[in-house]
Design an enzyme around this catalytic site. Structure first.
Site, PDB file in Angstrom:
ATOM      1  N   HIS A 168       0.804  -1.215   0.000  1.00 45.99           N
ATOM      2  CA  HIS A 168       0.000   0.000   0.000  1.00 45.99           C
ATOM      3  C   HIS A 168       0.840   1.269   0.000  1.00 45.99           C
ATOM      4  CE1 HIS A 168      -3.150  -2.900   0.992  1.00 45.99           C
ATOM      5  NE2 HIS A 168      -3.934  -2.028   0.399  1.00 45.99           N
ATOM      6  N   GLY A 203      11.095   0.435  -4.348  1.00 47.19           N
ATOM      7  CA  GLY A 203      11.906  -0.072  -5.450  1.00 47.19           C
ATOM      8  C   GLY A 203      13.352  -0.358  -5.098  1.00 47.19           C
ATOM      9  N   GLY A 224      11.698  -3.650   1.398  1.00 45.50           N
ATOM     10  CA  GLY A 224      10.597  -4.510   1.793  1.00 45.50           C
ATOM     11  C   GLY A 224      10.577  -5.793   0.993  1.00 45.50           C
ATOM     12  N   THR A 225      10.393  -5.660  -0.323  1.00 44.88           N
ATOM     13  CA  THR A 225      10.267  -6.830  -1.194  1.00 44.88           C
ATOM     14  C   THR A 225      11.421  -7.814  -1.026  1.00 44.88           C
ATOM     15  OG1 THR A 225       9.013  -5.533  -2.810  1.00 44.88           O
ATOM     16  CG2 THR A 225      10.046  -7.556  -3.599  1.00 44.88           C
TER      17      THR A 225
END
Length: 352
Positions: A168, A203, A224-225
């Site tokens: 989000h 990113g 994060g990813t």
């Protein structure tokens, strides 16, 4: 300031995002042990007896054990806790969540996504209460106006989240290449009397992204990813496999409010949407399939054990996530790669 608040953190500073349902006390603790700054998700439900807050209590206890501080209950934990403020129960934050924080003493509290209809001054009051209890306040934003409001409300750290981020985020925004410098200029022009730390998110999945964030003016980078596939994360095997197989994140992910509609989630409201891997539900949506039929297909697939129609939140950098590594290894490798890039650029600049 980050070094003052997190003495054992090492530069370049790498922060793990407080991803609800993915991050946990183990992941955060291992990030912090490796010289990063780990974040534990606290959720968005501030009702008494909230399952999310019960889980937070357990995860902070686990983090303290992993960090070797179980016998020092009043020693601040070198981790942060992230909360989402768009649930109607956020008015109970001070009554319900603050006591848990005061019991466990995480060093920082990360806030994001206040409701559009939030009463004026309510967020400012939460930040003041956190400051009064000794917590560093981190506030996540997606545009310059929101960053300005966070500064006015008293945030110590502003996370400028670009639209390449997973999960989000603000519906309307920009990438960190423009967002971070503009927020930085605004803070220098309008809040020169305060030391507000600026952090970049969105990113960033390796040391090259960390180095780029620093070049843009950030003092730290959020990832994060990259941590979703870490063994410590609460990521189902099917999602972990999908993430590792996904390439070319700019075209294999999409940023849309459809995902919340698909999951019957109304809590986020009109200000926020999210980025996820493009799967059959999104493709059906683009092709014009009615929402109800898409949801029916999801339930039918789920009942047979087919998880291919699940929503998997990731950022546009997912194509750079090629293997699953321990959280500590992710931190160490990204930090060293960032140092190498910075040294290279420093050397290259001497030739100009």
């Amino acid at each position: 300031m980050l070094k003052e608040w997190f003495p054992k953190a090492q530069s370049p500073f790498i922060i793990s995002a407080p991803m609800l349902g993915v991050a946990n006390g183990s992941l955060a603790a291992e990030v912090s042990k490796a010289g990063g700054i780990g974040m534990v998700p606290g959720g968005l439900d501030f009702n008494p007896g909230s399952a999310q807050l019960v889980a937070l209590d357990a995860e902070l206890t686990k983090a303290r054990e992993i960090l070797g501080l179980a016998d020092q209950p009043r020693e601040p934990l070198p981790v942060g806790v992230g909360f989402i403020l768009c649930h109607e129960s956020f008015t109970q934050f001070e009554e319900i969540a603050l006591p848990i924080l005061k019991e466990h003493l995480p060093r920082a509290v990360w806030l994001f996504a206040p409701r559009a209809d939030a009463e004026d001054g309510l967020v400012r009051g939460i930040i003041a209460a956190l400051h009064a209890s000794g917590f560093v306040v981190i506030f996540q934003v997606g545009n310059v106006a929101a960053a300005r409001q966070a500064a006015v409300d008293g945030a110590d750290v502003i996370v400028a989240q670009g639209i390449d981020a997973g999960g989000h985020q603000f519906v309307r925004g920009s990438g960190i290449v423009t967002l971070v410098p503009e927020v930085m200029s605004m803070l220098e022009d309008e809040f020169s009397d305060r030391e507000i730390v600026l952090v970049a998110a969105g990113g960033i999945v390796d040391g090259r992204g960390v180095a780029a964030a620093l070049a843009l003016g950030a003092e730290a980078a959020v990832m994060g990813t990259r941590f979703i596939v870490a063994p410590e994360a609460w990521t189902p095997d099917a999602r972990r496999k999908l993430i590792l197989e996904t390439k070319d994140g700019g075209v294999s992910t999409a940023k849309s409010s459809f995902y919340d509609q698909f999951q019957n989630s109304t809590v986020w409201g009109e200000l926020y949407d999210g980025r996820a891997i493009i799967g059959d539900p999104y493709l059906d949506h683009v092709a014009g399939l009615p929402l109800e039929e898409s949801q029916r297909r999801f339930l039918e697939a789920r009942d047979t054990g087919d998880v291919s129609r699940l929503i998997t939140w990731v950022g546009a950098g997912v194509g750079l996530v090629k293997d699953a590594k321990l959280a500590a290894d992710i931190v160490n490798e990204a930090r060293e790669e960032a140092k190498q890039r910075i040294r290279y650029l420093t050397q290259a600049s001497s030739d100009f």
